[in-house]
Design a protein around this motif. Structure first.
Motif, mmCIF file in Angstrom:
data_model
loop_
_atom_site.group_PDB
_atom_site.id
_atom_site.type_symbol
_atom_site.label_atom_id
_atom_site.label_comp_id
_atom_site.label_asym_id
_atom_site.label_seq_id
_atom_site.Cartn_x
_atom_site.Cartn_y
_atom_site.Cartn_z
ATOM 1 N N ILE A 190 22.450 0.441 11.157
ATOM 2 C CA ILE A 190 22.003 1.496 12.053
ATOM 3 C C ILE A 190 21.447 2.662 11.229
ATOM 4 C CG2 ILE A 190 22.749 3.183 13.784
ATOM 5 C CD1 ILE A 190 24.854 1.163 14.674
ATOM 6 N N VAL A 191 20.316 3.188 11.660
ATOM 7 C CA VAL A 191 19.717 4.336 10.975
ATOM 8 C C VAL A 191 19.674 5.518 11.938
ATOM 9 C CG1 VAL A 191 18.338 2.881 9.456
ATOM 10 C CG2 VAL A 191 17.377 3.636 11.637
ATOM 11 N N SER A 192 19.533 6.701 11.393
ATOM 12 C CA SER A 192 19.475 7.905 12.218
ATOM 13 C C SER A 192 18.115 8.008 12.894
ATOM 14 C CB SER A 192 19.747 9.142 11.369
ATOM 15 O OG SER A 192 18.761 9.266 10.356
ATOM 16 N N GLY A 193 18.094 8.701 14.015
ATOM 17 C CA GLY A 193 16.857 8.912 14.739
ATOM 18 C C GLY A 193 16.795 10.313 15.302
ATOM 19 N N GLN A 194 15.669 10.648 15.878
ATOM 20 C CA GLN A 194 15.472 11.972 16.458
ATOM 21 C C GLN A 194 14.986 11.826 17.888
ATOM 22 O OE1 GLN A 194 12.735 14.444 14.330
ATOM 23 N NE2 GLN A 194 12.886 16.156 15.761
#
Length: 218
Positions: A193-197
Motif C-alpha cells: 500500500i502506498v500513500s495517496g492524496q
C-alpha cells in the motif's frame, strides 16, 4: 499437471453466489525448494495463510475450457506443518463477464526437491474438508448490473467465530471440465500500500435517482 488432483466442491449441490472454504494441511520438508500452487476454479479464489494473501484471481475463462494458474508461494516456513485456507466463490449466473459453469476447484501444491524433481505436498480430492465460508454471506445474489455481475457481502461477526463452523468432507465433482489451459496473460501483482492524496469528493448522480444505491453508483 493435476495428475493426482480431482475437482471438488462442498457436499451439497452448489447454489449461485456461494462462498466455499477449504482447508489444506501442509507439511513442508526442511529442504524444500520453490513451492508452487497450480489451481483452477469456478469462479474465483483466494489462498490464505493466516491473514496473509498468498494467491488470488482466477482468469475469466469458459465453462469447458478452464484456465489454470501457476503461482510461487513465497516465504512459507520449511520443516513445519501449517494450514492454508482456500476460499472459492461460485457466481452461478450468466453476466457479461462470466458464463455459468459448474462449481468446483482443482489444485495441487508441490515443492522442488534437492534433485530438482517436484514433490506433491497437497492436492484436492475426496479427503479434502470444506464448509460454507463464514467470512462471507452466501446465496444473496445481489446483482450490481448485467455487466458487472454480483456484489458480495462480508460477515465479520461470523468470521470471528471460526470454530463454530466445522469443516466436513467434500465431494468430487463428476463431469467437471478436463481441458485446462495455461493463463494467457500475466497475473496482477499485489504491491504494498502506498500513500495517496485526496483531490476531490462528492457524489455522481446520472439523471433521476433510481432508489437503488448499486444503480446510482454507476
Amino acid at each position: 499437471m493435476f495428475t493426482n488432483a480431482r475437482p471438488i466442491w462442498l457436499a451439497k449441490e452448489a447454489e449461485p453466489d456461494e462462498f466455499a472454504e477449504f482447508r489444506i494441511p501442509l507439511s513442508i520438508p526442511a529442504d524444500a525448494g520453490e513451492i508452487c500452487l497450480t489451481v483452477s476454479a469456478d469462479t474465483d479464489y483466494n489462498l490464505l495463510w493466516g491473514d496473509r494473501l498468498l494467491a488470488f484471481g482466477q482468469y475469466a475463462d469458459y465453462p469447458e475450457e478452464k484456465v489454470y494458474d501457476e503461482v510461487t508461494l513465497q516465504d512459507l516456513p520449511r520443516g513445519e506443518r501449517i494450514e492454508l485456507r482456500l476460499i472459492v466463490w461460485y457466481c452461478g449466473i450468466d453476466t457479461q463477464t462470466y458464463i455459468k459453469g459448474r462449481a468446483g476447484v482443482i489444485y495441487e501444491i508441490t515443492a522442488k526437491g534437492a534433485n530438482g524433481q517436484r514433490q506433491l505436498l497437497a492436492c484436492s480430492d475426496a479427503s479434502t474438508e470444506g464448509r460454507l465460508c463464514p467470512a462471507y454471506r452466501s446465496h444473496i445474489g445481489h446483482l450490481i448490473s448485467g455487466q458487472l455481475g454480483l456484489n458480495y457481502h462480508a460477515n465479520a461477526e461470523a468470521a470471528m467465530r471460526d470454530a463454530d463452523f466445522p469443516f466436513v468432507a467434500c465431494r468430487v465433482v463428476e463431469g467437471y471440465p478436463e481441458n485446462f489451459f495455461p493463463r494467457p496473460i500475466k497475473k496482477l501483482t499485489l504491491c504494498p500500500i502506498v500513500s495517496g492524496q485526496l483531490v476531490q469528493t462528492g457524489s455522481f448522480i446520472y439523471g433521476k435517482r433510481s432508489g437503488y444505491a448499486s444503480i446510482d453508483m454507476q
